[in-house]
Design a protein around this motif. Structure first.
Motif, PDB file in Angstrom:
ATOM      1  N   SER A 150       0.835  -1.211   0.000  1.00 51.04           N
ATOM      2  CA  SER A 150       0.000   0.000   0.000  1.00 51.04           C
ATOM      3  C   SER A 150       0.865   1.255   0.000  1.00 51.04           C
ATOM      4  CB  SER A 150      -0.958   0.003   1.185  1.00 51.04           C
ATOM      5  OG  SER A 150      -0.216   0.060   2.388  1.00 51.04           O
ATOM      6  N   GLY A 151       2.113   1.151   0.462  1.00 48.24           N
ATOM      7  CA  GLY A 151       3.005   2.300   0.476  1.00 48.24           C
ATOM      8  C   GLY A 151       3.587   2.614  -0.893  1.00 48.24           C
ATOM      9  N   LEU A 152       3.509   1.668  -1.817  1.00 48.12           N
ATOM     10  CA  LEU A 152       4.032   1.915  -3.160  1.00 48.12           C
ATOM     11  C   LEU A 152       3.200   2.969  -3.867  1.00 48.12           C
ATOM     12  CD1 LEU A 152       4.740  -1.740  -4.356  1.00 48.12           C
ATOM     13  CD2 LEU A 152       6.401  -0.047  -3.608  1.00 48.12           C
ATOM     14  N   SER A 153       3.837   3.729  -4.738  1.00 44.73           N
ATOM     15  CA  SER A 153       3.094   4.748  -5.482  1.00 44.73           C
ATOM     16  C   SER A 153       2.246   4.067  -6.543  1.00 44.73           C
ATOM     17  CB  SER A 153       4.061   5.737  -6.137  1.00 44.73           C
ATOM     18  OG  SER A 153       4.849   5.066  -7.098  1.00 44.73           O
ATOM     19  N   HIS A 154       1.058   4.559  -6.685  1.00 44.49           N
ATOM     20  CA  HIS A 154       0.132   4.006  -7.670  1.00 44.49           C
ATOM     21  C   HIS A 154       0.391   4.656  -9.014  1.00 44.49           C
ATOM     22  CE1 HIS A 154      -2.204   1.892  -4.664  1.00 44.49           C
ATOM     23  NE2 HIS A 154      -2.179   2.978  -3.913  1.00 44.49           N
ATOM     24  N   ASN A 155       0.286   3.864 -10.069  1.00 43.93           N
ATOM     25  CA  ASN A 155       0.403   4.427 -11.412  1.00 43.93           C
ATOM     26  C   ASN A 155      -0.832   5.253 -11.710  1.00 43.93           C
ATOM     27  OD1 ASN A 155       2.840   3.211 -11.830  1.00 43.93           O
ATOM     28  ND2 ASN A 155       1.990   1.444 -12.892  1.00 43.93           N
ATOM     29  N   LYS A 156      -0.600   6.382 -12.339  1.00 43.02           N
ATOM     30  CA  LYS A 156      -1.708   7.265 -12.663  1.00 43.02           C
ATOM     31  C   LYS A 156      -2.404   6.743 -13.916  1.00 43.02           C
ATOM     32  CE  LYS A 156      -2.389  12.151 -12.466  1.00 43.02           C
ATOM     33  NZ  LYS A 156      -1.803  13.452 -12.672  1.00 43.02           N
ATOM     34  N   VAL A 157      -3.675   6.458 -13.803  1.00 43.00           N
ATOM     35  CA  VAL A 157      -4.460   5.968 -14.926  1.00 43.00           C
ATOM     36  C   VAL A 157      -5.175   7.151 -15.553  1.00 43.00           C
ATOM     37  CG1 VAL A 157      -6.338   4.446 -15.624  1.00 43.00           C
ATOM     38  CG2 VAL A 157      -4.757   3.738 -13.832  1.00 43.00           C
ATOM     39  N   ILE A 158      -5.070   7.267 -16.871  1.00 39.45           N
ATOM     40  CA  ILE A 158      -5.736   8.357 -17.582  1.00 39.45           C
ATOM     41  C   ILE A 158      -7.190   7.953 -17.816  1.00 39.45           C
ATOM     42  CG2 ILE A 158      -5.807   9.707 -19.698  1.00 39.45           C
ATOM     43  CD1 ILE A 158      -2.786   9.292 -19.917  1.00 39.45           C
ATOM     44  N   PHE A 183      -4.252  17.923 -26.932  1.00 36.98           N
ATOM     45  CA  PHE A 183      -3.069  17.082 -26.834  1.00 36.98           C
ATOM     46  C   PHE A 183      -2.005  17.695 -25.937  1.00 36.98           C
ATOM     47  CE2 PHE A 183      -4.720  15.122 -30.799  1.00 36.98           C
ATOM     48  CZ  PHE A 183      -4.842  13.838 -30.276  1.00 36.98           C
ATOM     49  N   ASN A 184      -1.916  19.023 -25.876  1.00 36.12           N
ATOM     50  CA  ASN A 184      -0.991  19.648 -24.938  1.00 36.12           C
ATOM     51  C   ASN A 184      -1.386  19.329 -23.499  1.00 36.12           C
ATOM     52  OD1 ASN A 184       0.592  20.732 -26.921  1.00 36.12           O
ATOM     53  ND2 ASN A 184      -0.348  22.761 -26.843  1.00 36.12           N
ATOM     54  N   GLN A 185      -2.677  19.391 -23.187  1.00 35.47           N
ATOM     55  CA  GLN A 185      -3.147  19.059 -21.850  1.00 35.47           C
ATOM     56  C   GLN A 185      -2.913  17.594 -21.528  1.00 35.47           C
ATOM     57  OE1 GLN A 185      -4.207  20.948 -19.452  1.00 35.47           O
ATOM     58  NE2 GLN A 185      -4.198  22.841 -20.622  1.00 35.47           N
ATOM     59  N   ARG A 186      -3.089  16.735 -22.508  1.00 36.19           N
ATOM     60  CA  ARG A 186      -2.937  15.305 -22.299  1.00 36.19           C
ATOM     61  C   ARG A 186      -1.484  14.936 -22.019  1.00 36.19           C
ATOM     62  NH1 ARG A 186      -4.614  10.780 -26.726  1.00 36.19           N
ATOM     63  NH2 ARG A 186      -3.881   8.985 -25.586  1.00 36.19           N
ATOM     64  N   PHE A 187      -0.548  15.564 -22.706  1.00 36.58           N
ATOM     65  CA  PHE A 187       0.855  15.223 -22.518  1.00 36.58           C
ATOM     66  C   PHE A 187       1.451  15.882 -21.291  1.00 36.58           C
ATOM     67  CE2 PHE A 187       0.831  14.423 -27.252  1.00 36.58           C
ATOM     68  CZ  PHE A 187       0.790  13.051 -27.098  1.00 36.58           C
TER      69      PHE A 187
END
Length: 142
Positions: A38-46, A136-140
């Motif tokens: 649980s202490g590991l960082s979670h990957n950010k899901v888009i 696309f600028n916001q997405r990247f």
């Protein structure tokens, strides 16, 4: 000779396994592992977000309906509007029109509707490019 080596290794493995004590995890092993997980960082899901929101679609629909009602029920007389101040003669007085008139096509003219469609298409392409660039600028950046 290979069989003797295999027998020796087999006997050695049995002896080591017989003499080795049975290892058991500590009492709070599961809790320790789960706290580390649980202490590991979670990957950010888009998350999926549509390019045009629901309110955007509503504005587009309302604009389209206004345009349809204006075309169907609007004033049909041709008045001098803001688009009449632009000189569109370059579309009808160009090399292609003159070349086609040499082929016995005397009535080749570009209608106002086609001119409006070309201008509107160009404007819409410019607007769409700017929206897509911003998207696309916001997405990247995230």
């Amino acid at each position: 000779m290979n069989e003797q080596t295999d027998k020796y290794l087999d006997q050695l493995a049995k002896k080591v396994m017989k003499d080795a004590p049975l290892e058991t995890p500590s009492f709070d092993f599961t809790n320790t592992v789960m706290s580390q997980v649980s202490g590991l960082s979670h990957n950010k899901v888009i998350a999926y977000k549509p390019l045009i929101s629901k309110t955007g679609w509503i504005f587009i629909l309302v604009g389209f309906l206004i345009l349809v009602f204006f075309v169907l029920f609007g004033n049909q007389t041709s008045s001098s509007g803001w688009l009449n101040t632009i000189d569109f003669s370059m579309f009808s007085n160009n090399g292609i029109a003159q070349a086609l008139s040499n082929f016995k096509i005397p009535s080749f003219t570009i209608s106002k509707t086609l001119t409006y469609a070309i201008v509107l298409f160009g404007v819409m392409v410019c607007i769409q490019i700017s929206f897509l660039k911003h998207h696309f600028n916001q997405r990247f950046e995230n």
